[in-house]
Design an enzyme around this catalytic site. Structure first.
Site, mmCIF file in Angstrom:
data_model
loop_
_atom_site.group_PDB
_atom_site.id
_atom_site.type_symbol
_atom_site.label_atom_id
_atom_site.label_comp_id
_atom_site.label_asym_id
_atom_site.label_seq_id
_atom_site.Cartn_x
_atom_site.Cartn_y
_atom_site.Cartn_z
ATOM 1 N N GLU A 172 74.531 15.476 53.914
ATOM 2 C CA GLU A 172 75.389 16.778 55.398
ATOM 3 C C GLU A 172 76.180 16.455 56.293
ATOM 4 O O GLU A 172 75.930 17.330 57.065
ATOM 5 C CB GLU A 172 74.707 18.067 55.212
ATOM 6 C CG GLU A 172 74.282 18.193 53.057
ATOM 7 C CD GLU A 172 74.628 18.808 52.650
ATOM 8 O OE1 GLU A 172 75.962 18.889 52.502
ATOM 9 O OE2 GLU A 172 75.220 18.500 51.159
ATOM 10 N N ASP A 206 83.224 14.132 50.435
ATOM 11 C CA ASP A 206 82.409 14.510 48.597
ATOM 12 C C ASP A 206 83.022 14.177 47.841
ATOM 13 O O ASP A 206 84.421 14.509 47.688
ATOM 14 C CB ASP A 206 82.108 16.249 48.298
ATOM 15 C CG ASP A 206 80.827 16.226 49.261
ATOM 16 O OD1 ASP A 206 79.965 15.716 49.966
ATOM 17 O OD2 ASP A 206 80.370 18.098 49.204
#
Length: 675
Positions: free
Chosen positions: A125, A216
């Site tokens: 993250e 991602d």
């Protein structure tokens, strides 16, 4: 020299530990498989890949043919592998010793499979704290990627963000690549030719300009609309061919660029993640104020300039926002310390692997992603924690009862345990159980989540289904960040936040004055039991209540005593793995009235069984006096990339007895395997 730019293109592949097999399979078919097949056709297209350890293991087990393509690309030098914590922890949230073991496990895994030892690492993250630098460097990592936003928060000039910078902590040097937000929002949402043209604008004559992308991989097929756009309409093929046919763009590995280009200079970054995370980690009122500041800056035309200084919270705020996450986290830290205290000859690999699984990030937080609202992800963490604790107990005995402020909230929790069961009481006003863990079943039956006020609930209340374009004005598709969707019908009552936690045995008292909460004021541990004393109401009319918890082998016994006339109720939120799935059902007087997702009211009942065939176990509740029992599902509302959804967290049982003068009731809870 002609103007050129090095494209550093990387993707991060991750699935949470404990995710459903069907979700994993769909992700592979819609994303991982077509992505690998597409890039395999273009050996000159260099890319970087980070895949979390649990996902890699699943892919090699379930889809060895597709992994053979990846191994072939590794052998021909097309792909550079990045390391990280093996089970995708937020490194800043785990101890230094565990950062080292997680990083080593991932690097060892990659080297054993692909013959590469990573020089770069993916930060989960993109959570940056300077405290992680020593572990990264000591693990052989030379560089990591963070968002360009991280640099802008430190005041770095935008024109210097086309290469890497250098930081240090405790004398260790680490290089930092700034991921371009402009590229993150264009790939793959803008048309391929527009994305390629934008990269070409980043070129200069120094030979060291870099267009830096790492995000991602799930954007390439799993996000709404992306499978059709990226593969069926050919976006990825068009993009790769556009890059390779460009006279301006060089497709380059991070490691090669790092070796050939000098640092842009020293930088020290604040504790920060990507900008959206800064909003998600704030409690609802603060998040609303943050949104107002962003809107005001946008209205004044200064958002792009000032956004790095209109900053939200940090990732660890989730442990403050959600006590359920904090409890998991502090239990994990305690077990980590116990494991670290073992003699070296007792530290087995299976213990380390269980600790790593318990540190998987997803179940600890929530935003557009993150999974604290998803029971199956929390269950995976608890399964690892309970399994690890059971094995540690076999190596290192501990008291059957003890107290301590484990979650750092100023209140000492009370632990009662046997070889089969552990009950943890938080002696606050509810004096309810916050954990009820079965060691044979590796299940925490108190693992529920209460309803919270989330700032995005305002959109659900308003029925706001508007969509903002996420492709920066092009002809592409919108990002999941920019679209409001609804998977389920959401009603106002679904969004009412809970005033109390969702534990086991929280009492209320009802008389002519109405319904009153029972508030406990004292707790005493006596002879293997916990006695809680409280009352409902105030003054001379107050009704005195006593509650006693005890654990006996595989049984929890709770005794309640009330002095007064009225109705005594207690509420249990029971976390059953199948939730509202077809494998969970009630058993009443030898008959099956229905499943956990339904609501029921039974009168004069002394026995109720909950069977969960997914878990392969049953809970049997027995009372010494007949009770009126109300059973209903407890739902929460959360958002995901697929839209707003209602998620069943637990079975809510409310047991009620008519009380006259002095009333004593006892509830016995037994746990049994169905296999």
């Amino acid at each position: 020299m002609s103007q050129t730019v090095s494209l550093l293109f990387g993707v991060h592949a991750h699935q949470p530990v404990g995710n459903f097999p069907e979700v994993m399979e769909e992700a592979h078919q819609r994303c991982y498989k077509p992505f690998l097949q597409t890039v395999h056709r273009y050996p000159q297209f260099r890319f970087a890949l980070h895949a979390s350890g649990w996902l890699l293991e699943w892919l090699f087990t379930q889809h060895p043919d597709d992994m053979a393509l990846l191994a072939e690309m590794a052998a021909r030098g097309q792909v550079e592998f990045f390391g990280a914590g093996d089970m995708e922890p937020v490194l800043a949230a785990i101890p230094q010793r565990d950062r080292l073991s997680q990083l080593a496990a991932m690097s060892d895994r990659i080297e054993q499979i692909f013959g590469q030892r990573p020089h770069g690492a993916w930060l989960t993250e993109r959570v940056w704290e300077a405290s992680v630098v020593p572990a990264l460097v000591d693990s052989g990592i030379d560089y990591v990627m963070v968002d360009d936003y991280h640099f802008l928060c430190a005041g770095t000039e935008r024109e210097k963000l086309n290469g890497y910078h250098t930081t240090e902590e405790d004398g260790r040097r680490l290089d930092l690549f700034p991921i371009s937000e402009a590229l993150r929002y264009r790939l793959p949402f803008s048309p391929a030719h527009e994305a390629v043209a934008f990269i070409e604008t980043q070129a200069n004559e120094t030979g060291h300009a870099a267009a830096i992308y790492f995000d991602d991989i799930e954007k390439f097929g799993i996000w709404p609309e992306t499978f059709h756009w990226v593969y069926e309409q050919g976006w990825l093929t068009q993009f790769i061919e556009g890059v390779l046919n460009s006279a301006t763009i060089n497709s380059v590995h991070y490691r090669d660029y790092h070796q050939a280009s000098p640092t842009r200079g020293v930088v020290y970054l604040p504790s920060v993640s990507y900008s959206e995370m800064g909003e998600w980690t704030l409690p609802s009122p603060a998040a609303q104020r943050y949104a107002e500041l962003v809107h005001a800056a946008q209205h004044e035309g200064v958002l792009e300039r000032d956004r790095p200084f209109i900053r939200g919270g940090i990732w660890k705020n989730f442990l403050t926002r959600y006590p359920e996450a904090n409890w998991m986290h502090k239990r994990m830290l305690g077990l980590s310390a116990r494991l670290a205290s073992l003699p070296a000859d007792q530290v087995r690999q299976d213990l380390v692997e269980l600790l790593h699984e318990a540190q998987a990030n997803d179940a600890y937080w929530h935003g557009l992603f993150g999974g604290i609202y998803l029971p199956h992800l929390r269950r995976a963490v608890w399964r690892a924690l309970i399994s690890l604790e059971r094995r540690l107990d076999s190596l290192q005995t501990r008291p059957a009862q003890f107290s301590g402020d484990i979650d750092m909230d100023g209140i000492d929790e009370v632990f009662l345990s046997s070889l089969s069961l552990q009950a943890v009481l938080r002696p606050d006003k509810d004096a309810a159980l916050i954990e009820l863990s079965s060691y044979p079943l590796a299940q925490n039956f108190a693992d529920s989540l209460k309803r919270y006020e989330e700032h995005y609930h305002a959109k659900a209340n308003a029925g706001d289904t508007s969509s903002r374009s996420g492709n920066l004005g092009g002809d592409g598709i919108a990002s999941a960040h920019d679209v409001v969707r609804f998977k389920h019908e959401i009603k106002p009552e679904d969004l009412q936040p809970d005033k109390h936690s969702r534990g086991w045995f929280a009492e209320t008292w009802t008389d002519f004055d109405g319904k009153l909460p029972v508030e406990y004021s004292s707790t005493v541990v006596q002879g293997g039991a916990v006695l809680c004393m409280g009352q409902a109401g105030e003054g001379k009319e107050a009704v005195r209540i006593a509650k006693i918890y005890s654990v006996q082998d595989n049984r929890l016994v709770v005794a309640l005593k009330a002095v007064g006339n009225g109705r005594l109720s207690t509420r249990l939120n029971i976390a059953m793995p199948c939730c509202d799935g077809p494998a969970g059902r009630y058993l009443v007087n030898g008959e099956i009235p229905g499943g956990f997702g339904q609501s029921f009211n039974w009168s004069d009942l002394k026995q109720l069984t909950l069977e969960d065939h997914y878990l392969g176990a049953a809970i049997k509740l027995e009372t010494n006096r007949p009770a009126r029992i109300r059973a209903q599902p407890h739902f929460t509302v959360s958002q995901s990339e697929a839209g707003f959804e209602k998620i069943m967290q637990s079975v809510e049982l409310t047991l009620t007895w008519q009380a006259e003068d002095v009333t004593e009731v006892q509830v016995r809870v037994d746990f049994a395997s169905l296999r």
